[in-house]
Design a protein around this motif. Structure first.
Motif, PDB file in Angstrom:
ATOM      1  N   GLY A 187       0.716  -1.336  -0.087  1.00 26.84           N
ATOM      2  CA  GLY A 187      -0.056  -0.060   0.060  1.00 26.84           C
ATOM      3  C   GLY A 187       0.967   1.359  -0.066  1.00 26.84           C
ATOM      4  N   SER A 188       0.628   2.197  -0.697  1.00 23.18           N
ATOM      5  CA  SER A 188       1.308   3.473  -0.796  1.00 23.18           C
ATOM      6  C   SER A 188       1.172   4.253   0.200  1.00 23.18           C
ATOM      7  CB  SER A 188       1.057   4.349  -2.221  1.00 23.18           C
ATOM      8  OG  SER A 188      -0.066   4.346  -2.535  1.00 23.18           O
ATOM      9  N   ASN A 189       0.400   4.120   1.382  1.00 23.21           N
ATOM     10  CA  ASN A 189       0.703   4.931   2.315  1.00 23.21           C
ATOM     11  C   ASN A 189       1.457   4.243   3.359  1.00 23.21           C
ATOM     12  OD1 ASN A 189      -1.228   3.042   3.127  1.00 23.21           O
ATOM     13  ND2 ASN A 189      -2.933   4.237   3.818  1.00 23.21           N
ATOM     14  N   LYS A 194       5.506   4.750  -0.069  1.00 23.02           N
ATOM     15  CA  LYS A 194       5.205   6.280   0.061  1.00 23.02           C
ATOM     16  C   LYS A 194       6.369   6.994  -0.394  1.00 23.02           C
ATOM     17  CE  LYS A 194       4.052  10.330   2.901  1.00 23.02           C
ATOM     18  NZ  LYS A 194       3.185  10.334   4.212  1.00 23.02           N
ATOM     19  N   VAL A 195       7.949   6.528   0.250  1.00 22.90           N
ATOM     20  CA  VAL A 195       9.001   7.221  -0.364  1.00 22.90           C
ATOM     21  C   VAL A 195       9.478   6.930  -1.653  1.00 22.90           C
ATOM     22  CG1 VAL A 195      11.444   7.217   0.552  1.00 22.90           C
ATOM     23  CG2 VAL A 195       9.909   7.447   2.116  1.00 22.90           C
ATOM     24  N   ALA A 199       9.438   9.891  -4.548  1.00 23.32           N
ATOM     25  CA  ALA A 199      10.825  10.275  -5.086  1.00 23.32           C
ATOM     26  C   ALA A 199      10.800  10.122  -6.538  1.00 23.32           C
ATOM     27  CB  ALA A 199      11.828   9.298  -4.466  1.00 23.32           C
ATOM     28  N   VAL A 200      10.140   9.014  -7.057  1.00 23.04           N
ATOM     29  CA  VAL A 200       9.819   9.070  -8.556  1.00 23.04           C
ATOM     30  C   VAL A 200       9.011  10.055  -8.944  1.00 23.04           C
ATOM     31  CG1 VAL A 200       8.839   7.467 -10.282  1.00 23.04           C
ATOM     32  CG2 VAL A 200      10.301   6.632  -8.528  1.00 23.04           C
ATOM     33  N   GLU A 255      17.793   6.327   6.601  1.00 22.71           N
ATOM     34  CA  GLU A 255      18.552   5.771   5.695  1.00 22.71           C
ATOM     35  C   GLU A 255      17.978   5.179   4.485  1.00 22.71           C
ATOM     36  OE1 GLU A 255      21.474   4.120   9.630  1.00 22.71           O
ATOM     37  OE2 GLU A 255      20.163   2.695   8.296  1.00 22.71           O
ATOM     38  N   MET A 256      16.899   4.600   4.647  1.00 24.85           N
ATOM     39  CA  MET A 256      15.976   4.306   3.477  1.00 24.85           C
ATOM     40  C   MET A 256      15.642   5.005   2.583  1.00 24.85           C
ATOM     41  SD  MET A 256      12.595   3.941   2.486  1.00 24.85           S
ATOM     42  CE  MET A 256      11.575   4.151   3.899  1.00 24.85           C
TER      43      MET A 256
END
Ligand code: NAP
Ligand code: G4F
Length: 322
Positions: A187-189, A194-195, A199-200, A255-256
């Motif tokens: 899930g994109s939340n 989400k990151v 970023a894309v 870091e991620m």
């Protein structure tokens, strides 16, 4: 042909588990909830054409669960359904407990009453540990559970009631205690997707920045594909037991984020800001799992690393956001 019954089949793990079980020759049955917008509801499993049977069902609807299990008579039951978002569990605590705790009990009752010879898997979570960690900085099967969210509290109930049913009624009911696992289907939340997606979007010029919550918590992130293989191993062990599934590596959210932005030749410091709405009333700050028991019992080895997991997610979004 073995029959598996999966709740949460259209979720991240449900979809990978379906693919995995079909590849092993299983007939797969699953429930989805009624949704006012049915389009895309089955997007994670819509490519599957054979040996898959979907019915409407809900963990809160015991009679429906009983009817389905009586009809299907599965060999294996995987309870993956949940309100799975930790921060949102503070917004909807009662719904979270109804689904994640009482829902598990409902399914156990239906199982006990209709197909007690089946094997039952409960999707337990490292969130159950809360901020409890052993002196060597790992969590393992014996680490005390002190959950820090309504989600974690509900999962502790489901974990314990699964053990209680195993011991009380001689059922083959097991827990996999899974640490965070991700994929392009996440899930994109949740923070990884989400990151990566954010970023894309910035890289492609569709967004100017990204708002996050706490970047200083640590998580042990693996890939869902590796973890659904472990679910099947745990369930089919000759004795019913509980196992940790984790990589043993831990990274901070910072870091991620830095890794993802730098792969796209971006400096996250220029784009990421904190928005307090993404903070939690109580935060779980550090997770690192010791899966020695799982590795020694089944020789389970994850195929993905932290880097290859994130690279796959980055490539997915680069392909999908042109
Ligand atoms: P997910 O993508 O959020 O999928 C959850 C699934 O549960 C969805 O199919 C959802 O259906 C369904 N669901 C929610 N409420 C339901 C209800 N009342 N009745 C029937 N179905 C319901 O979660 P996931 O990442 O695949 O995780 C699978 C399980 O593992 C969950 O129980 C989660 O709590 C647990 N877990 C996950 C992780 C992780 O890092 N991913 C780690 C440890 C444990 P809708 O699409 O209709 O909402
Ligand atoms: O990706 P998250 O939302 O996952 P979280 O809370 O660790 O829960 C996941 O893993 C559990 C296993 O430990 C599962 F049981 C559960 O179902 C779920 O799959 O957040 C990870 C970390 C947290 O510390 C959070 O505070 O990222 C931090 N974070 C920082 N900014 C954020 C954000 N999390 C989200 N979702 N969104 C943010 O903007």
């Amino acid at each position: 042909m073995k029959k598996a019954f999966i709740t949460g089949i259209n979720g991240q793990d449900g979809s990978y588990l379906t693919e995995y079980l079909l590849s092993l020759g299983y007939e797969v049955y699953g429930i989805i909830r009624r949704n006012s917008v049915p389009e895309h509801q089955q997007s994670r499993i819509e490519f599957v054409r054979t040996n898959l049977h979907i019915s409407y069902g809900d963990l809160s609807d015991v009679s429906g669960l009983e009817r389905l299990l009586r009809e299907v008579q599965p060999d294996e039951i995987y309870n993956l359904a949940a309100q799975s978002h930790v921060r949102i569990s503070f917004d909807v605590p009662q719904f979270t407990v109804q689904t994640n705790a009482l829902g598990a009990l409902n399914l156990l009752e239906a199982y006990r009453n209709t197909c007690p010879n089946a094997k039952y898997y409960q999707a337990s979570s490292s969130e159950m540990f809360g901020n409890s960690v052993d002196p060597d900085n790992y969590q393992r099967e014996t680490t005390p559970m002190r959950p820090t969210s309504p989600y974690g509290c509900a999962k502790v109930f489901a974990f314990n009631i699964t053990r209680n049913y195993r011991n009380s009624y001689n059922l083959h009911a097991v827990n996999g205690i899974l640490f965070n696992h991700e994929s392009p289907r996440r899930g994109s939340n949740f923070v990884t997707n989400k990151v990566v997606k954010g970023a894309v979007m910035i890289k492609r010029g569709y967004a100017k920045g990204l708002e996050l919550g706490n970047m200083d918590s640590y998580r042990d992130w693996g890939h869902s594909k590796d973890y659904v293989r472990a679910m099947h191993m745990i369930l089919n062990h000759y004795i019913p037991d509980d196992f940790i599934v984790a990589t043993g590596q831990t990274h901070s959210v910072r870091e991620m984020t830095e890794y993802v932005f730098s792969k796209l030749d971006l400096d996250y410091n220029e784009f990421v800001t904190q928005n307090p709405k993404y903070l939690r009333p109580e935060e779980l700050t550090y997770l690192r799992g010791d899966s020695t028991k799982l590795r020694n019992t089944f020789n389970w080895i994850p195929e993905y690393t932290f880097e290859t997991l994130l690279d796959e997610m980055i490539n997915f979004w680069l392909e999908n956001i042109k």
